[in-house]
Design a protein around this motif. Sequence first.
Motif, PDB file in Angstrom:
ATOM      1  N   UNK A   1      -1.066 -32.616  -0.439  1.00 35.65           N
ATOM      2  CA  UNK A   1      -1.993 -33.378  -1.279  1.00 35.65           C
ATOM      3  C   UNK A   1      -2.588 -32.416  -2.301  1.00 35.65           C
ATOM      4  N   UNK A   2      -2.319 -32.675  -3.567  1.00 33.95           N
ATOM      5  CA  UNK A   2      -2.753 -31.749  -4.623  1.00 33.95           C
ATOM      6  C   UNK A   2      -3.677 -32.538  -5.554  1.00 33.95           C
ATOM      7  N   UNK A   3      -4.979 -32.492  -5.242  1.00 28.20           N
ATOM      8  CA  UNK A   3      -5.911 -33.363  -5.979  1.00 28.20           C
ATOM      9  C   UNK A   3      -7.016 -32.611  -6.712  1.00 28.20           C
TER      10      UNK A   3
ATOM     11  N   UNK B   1       1.071 -36.110  -4.857  1.00 29.66           N
ATOM     12  CA  UNK B   1       1.528 -35.701  -3.526  1.00 29.66           C
ATOM     13  C   UNK B   1       2.933 -35.154  -3.702  1.00 29.66           C
ATOM     14  N   UNK B   2       3.133 -33.932  -3.198  1.00 32.33           N
ATOM     15  CA  UNK B   2       4.475 -33.350  -3.232  1.00 32.33           C
ATOM     16  C   UNK B   2       5.116 -33.555  -1.873  1.00 32.33           C
TER      17      UNK B   2
ATOM     18  N   UNK C   1       0.250 -41.767  -5.814  1.00 35.81           N
ATOM     19  CA  UNK C   1       0.149 -40.297  -5.914  1.00 35.81           C
ATOM     20  C   UNK C   1       1.527 -39.646  -5.765  1.00 35.81           C
ATOM     21  N   UNK C   2       2.358 -40.231  -4.893  1.00 34.20           N
ATOM     22  CA  UNK C   2       3.683 -39.641  -4.649  1.00 34.20           C
ATOM     23  C   UNK C   2       4.615 -39.845  -5.845  1.00 34.20           C
TER      24      UNK C   2
END
Length: 377
Positions: A43-45, A33-34, A24-25
């Motif tokens: 967490x941007x899901x 993930x930022x 994710x990163x």
Amino acid sequence: MISNKHVVVDIHTHIYPPSYIELLASRDQVPYIHKPTAGDPRLIILPSDDDQSKPVQNRGRPIDASYSSWEIKRTFMTLHGINVSVVSLANPWLDFLPSSESPKWAKTVNDDLEKACLEFNKEASSSICKLFAFGTLPLSASADDNRAEIIRLKTLRHLRGVIMGTTGLGLGLDDPALNPIWQALQDTETMVFLHPHYGLPETAFGGPEVVAKSGHVLPLALGFPLETTIAVSRMFLAGVFDRFPNLKMLLAHSGGTLPFLAGRLQSCVEHEREFIANGGCKQGPKRDIWEILKTNIYLDAVIYGEPGLKAAVDAGSVERVIFGTDHPFFPPLGAESDAWPSVGTNYAAIPGAFEKNEDIVEGILGGNAIKILGLEI
Ligand code: URA
Ligand code: ZN
């Protein structure tokens, strides 16, 4: 909090193994993930998380080590009197990966889960017995790849089923292309833990501006449960449970709104003129939804209130409803070491709804899960 006289099993508890966090990163599109230079990563899901009107460091939600640490999972279990957890990868699983990558990632994540259970269980204490897991499937890949992973999961000692979202191969769970996968799941007696992720389109709530006013409330409180309800209703209408009468599905969040709406769903089917049974020419479902609720479907008890829990038990049965927490989601917004109010609410609903019946309380808290998932403890 609950007394410690019962074995407590949490079947709705998530983790993002470190390998998945890295995945994710490494991305900059949902899901991602930022990692800002200062402060917690974000967490941007969810589709609504990537609000372009906000700076990226304010989008989604903060993500700390509780999303990926096995030690924090153990601390959480101890704090809440949970003896056994059946962990699952959190949403959006491997849904977003291209078909060329998902089989490799399914193997990585599932092997990570098996290894973590093995390690975790070496350190069992008097109160914490064990960890088991639901695996994940490479749904963007071919039916053969999925079938192979379903069969391989049976060789991993701590795996007790698979977690799955509602999109299937991209077209929903009534897609006939899923038939070989349902067949493999039925043949191997694999439990499917069905979990929402996509919610409803923001237009259902009045558009992005309305949604943004209350953050995650509308997508999580209403979008998630309705997504599950719609997905299972589509399976029912398409005859999936007629073709696969032994399919086993555990529905997140007490089945969304299915227990409450089952009567209406069944009545609409019985009054639908399009269906052959009512003189039309389209095949409707052959088995009724009540029977499916009592034979194919299991429900978690993650519903945060007595009326919802009673509806789950009434629609299914007392042997088919199982305690869960949804950890690490819904953490307390205050001090870290306090018991989580989200967990306390779910706990309290069980004796609250069934106080006179010790057997029902014992079953929902853990006895049902032990039997249904074959947990050796
Ligand atoms: N619970 C989940 O499992 N996932 C979310 O994204 C939010 C709550
Ligand atoms: Zn969940």
